[in-house]
Design an enzyme around this catalytic site. Structure first.
Site, short mmCIF file in Angstrom:
data_model
loop_
_atom_site.label_atom_id
_atom_site.label_comp_id
_atom_site.label_asym_id
_atom_site.label_seq_id
_atom_site.Cartn_x
_atom_site.Cartn_y
_atom_site.Cartn_z
N HIS A 76 8.84 3.38 8.84
CA HIS A 76 8.71 2.48 9.99
C HIS A 76 7.50 2.92 10.81
CE1 HIS A 76 9.97 -0.32 13.08
NE2 HIS A 76 9.72 0.61 13.97
N ASN A 84 13.56 4.52 4.63
CA ASN A 84 12.67 3.47 5.14
C ASN A 84 11.49 4.14 5.84
OD1 ASN A 84 11.79 0.84 6.05
ND2 ASN A 84 12.66 1.30 8.07
N SER A 86 0.83 -1.22 0.00
CA SER A 86 0.00 0.00 0.00
C SER A 86 0.86 1.26 0.00
CB SER A 86 -0.99 -0.01 1.17
OG SER A 86 -0.34 0.18 2.40
N SER A 121 7.48 6.94 11.06
CA SER A 121 8.70 7.71 10.83
C SER A 121 9.29 7.34 9.48
CB SER A 121 9.76 7.40 11.91
OG SER A 121 9.26 7.61 13.21
N ILE A 179 16.36 -7.47 7.82
CA ILE A 179 17.50 -6.76 8.37
C ILE A 179 18.56 -6.70 7.27
CG2 ILE A 179 19.38 -6.96 10.05
CD1 ILE A 179 17.30 -8.22 11.97
N LEU A 180 19.22 -5.55 7.14
CA LEU A 180 20.14 -5.36 6.03
C LEU A 180 21.59 -5.43 6.50
CD1 LEU A 180 18.24 -2.43 4.31
CD2 LEU A 180 18.29 -4.85 3.61
N GLU A 185 22.37 0.31 11.31
CA GLU A 185 21.65 0.05 12.55
C GLU A 185 20.15 -0.10 12.27
OE1 GLU A 185 21.28 2.08 16.99
OE2 GLU A 185 22.28 3.14 15.37
N LEU A 186 19.55 -1.20 12.67
CA LEU A 186 18.14 -1.48 12.37
C LEU A 186 17.23 -0.35 12.87
CD1 LEU A 186 15.92 -3.49 11.39
CD2 LEU A 186 15.90 -4.37 13.74
N ASP A 187 16.50 0.27 11.94
CA ASP A 187 15.58 1.36 12.26
C ASP A 187 16.26 2.47 13.06
OD1 ASP A 187 13.51 -0.09 11.02
OD2 ASP A 187 13.07 -1.16 12.87
N THR A 200 20.63 3.31 7.79
CA THR A 200 22.03 3.02 8.12
C THR A 200 22.11 1.55 8.53
OG1 THR A 200 21.74 3.58 10.45
CG2 THR A 200 22.36 5.38 8.96
C1 GAR Z 1 3.77 -0.45 6.73
O1 GAR Z 1 2.96 -0.23 7.85
C2 GAR Z 1 5.20 -0.09 7.03
O2 GAR Z 1 5.32 1.03 7.86
C3 GAR Z 1 5.69 -1.32 7.72
O3 GAR Z 1 5.11 -2.38 7.02
C4 GAR Z 1 3.87 -1.95 6.46
C5 GAR Z 1 3.88 -2.27 4.99
O4 GAR Z 1 2.62 -2.07 4.44
N1 GAR Z 1 7.11 -1.42 7.72
C6 GAR Z 1 7.81 -2.04 8.67
O5 GAR Z 1 7.30 -2.59 9.61
C7 GAR Z 1 9.31 -2.01 8.46
N2 GAR Z 1 9.97 -2.67 9.54
P1 GAR Z 1 2.43 -2.00 2.87
O6 GAR Z 1 3.05 -3.27 2.29
O7 GAR Z 1 0.96 -1.97 2.66
O8 GAR Z 1 3.12 -0.76 2.37
#
Ligand code: GAR
Length: 210
Positions: free
Chosen positions: A109, A107, A13, A136, A92-93, A143-145, A141
């Protein structure tokens, strides 16, 4: 237009929101690739329908995370992408693999970072009794998130709401936030200098509230 590659593991989405912003003329971008670690990701179907090249890489076909990431980010470089957007990319990258993309990868989050890095952010915000939650967008980077946060969208938590409802109410805010930040980059207003986000020629002192 800015050449963008999107990585997504799921529904897509947020990719749809980027495409819609483009359609409305709010984002001058060319989508050069949508890549996924999941062959069933809805994001792939959306991309195909929009005529965007897609790529699926199966993590199980690689000896380890670094091998997967080196191949993935090599292919992103070959796509000609100038910016990589993680839109629900649930991996995780590897720090070495993403080093060449410093300042060129965003990203989204679903939390008000630095709170709730990682998974189950909605549940954790509710369990903590937080009064507000949000999303957010940050530069990625190793570091995760943990990379510098550029912009946040804030949502008051309603008494008694559950995880699913909170996630559902946050999603439309995500769909405004991510294209808005990407548009700032496409317009040359937001950039990365020496490990810091700059907006309109000055270091960004605090995350924007969008
Ligand atoms: C979103 O809510 C995004 O913020 C989250 O996954 C969902 C993806 O939805 N991302 C994370 O959790 C990253 N760690 P979408 O596939 O409908 O865009």
């Amino acid at each position: 237009p800015l050449r963008i590659a999107v990585l997504a593991s799921g529904r897509g989405s947020n990719l749809a929101a980027l495409l819609a912003a483009c359609e409305r003329g709010e984002l001058a971008a060319e989508f050069v690739l949508v890549a996924s670690d999941k062959a069933t990701a809805g994001a792939l179907r959306l991309a195909q329908d929009a005529g965007i090249p897609t790529l699926v890489l199966d993590p199980k076909a690689y000896p380890d995370r670094r091998a997967f990431d080196l191949d993935l980010f090599g292919k992103l470089a070959a796509s000609g992408a100038e910016l990589v957007v993680l839109a629900g990319f649930m991996r995780i990258l590897d720090g070495e693999a993403i080093a060449p993309w410093a300042g060129r990868m965003l990203n989204i989050h679903p939390s008000l970072l630095p709170r709730y890095r990682g998974l189950h952010t909605h549940r954790r915000a509710l369990e903590a009794g937080d009064l507000e939650h949000g999303a957010s967008v940050h530069f990625v980077t190793a570091e995760l998130d943990g990379g510098p946060v550029v912009a946040q969208a804030v949502l008051p938590i309603e008494p008694g709401e559950d995880e699913q409802r909170l996630a559902q109410r946050l999603l439309p805010l995500e769909h405004r936030l991510l294209p808005a930040v990407v548009a700032l980059i496409a317009e040359g207003r937001l950039a990365w200098r020496d490990g810091t986000p700059w907006l309109d020629g000055a270091p960004l002192a605090a995350p924007m509230r969008l």
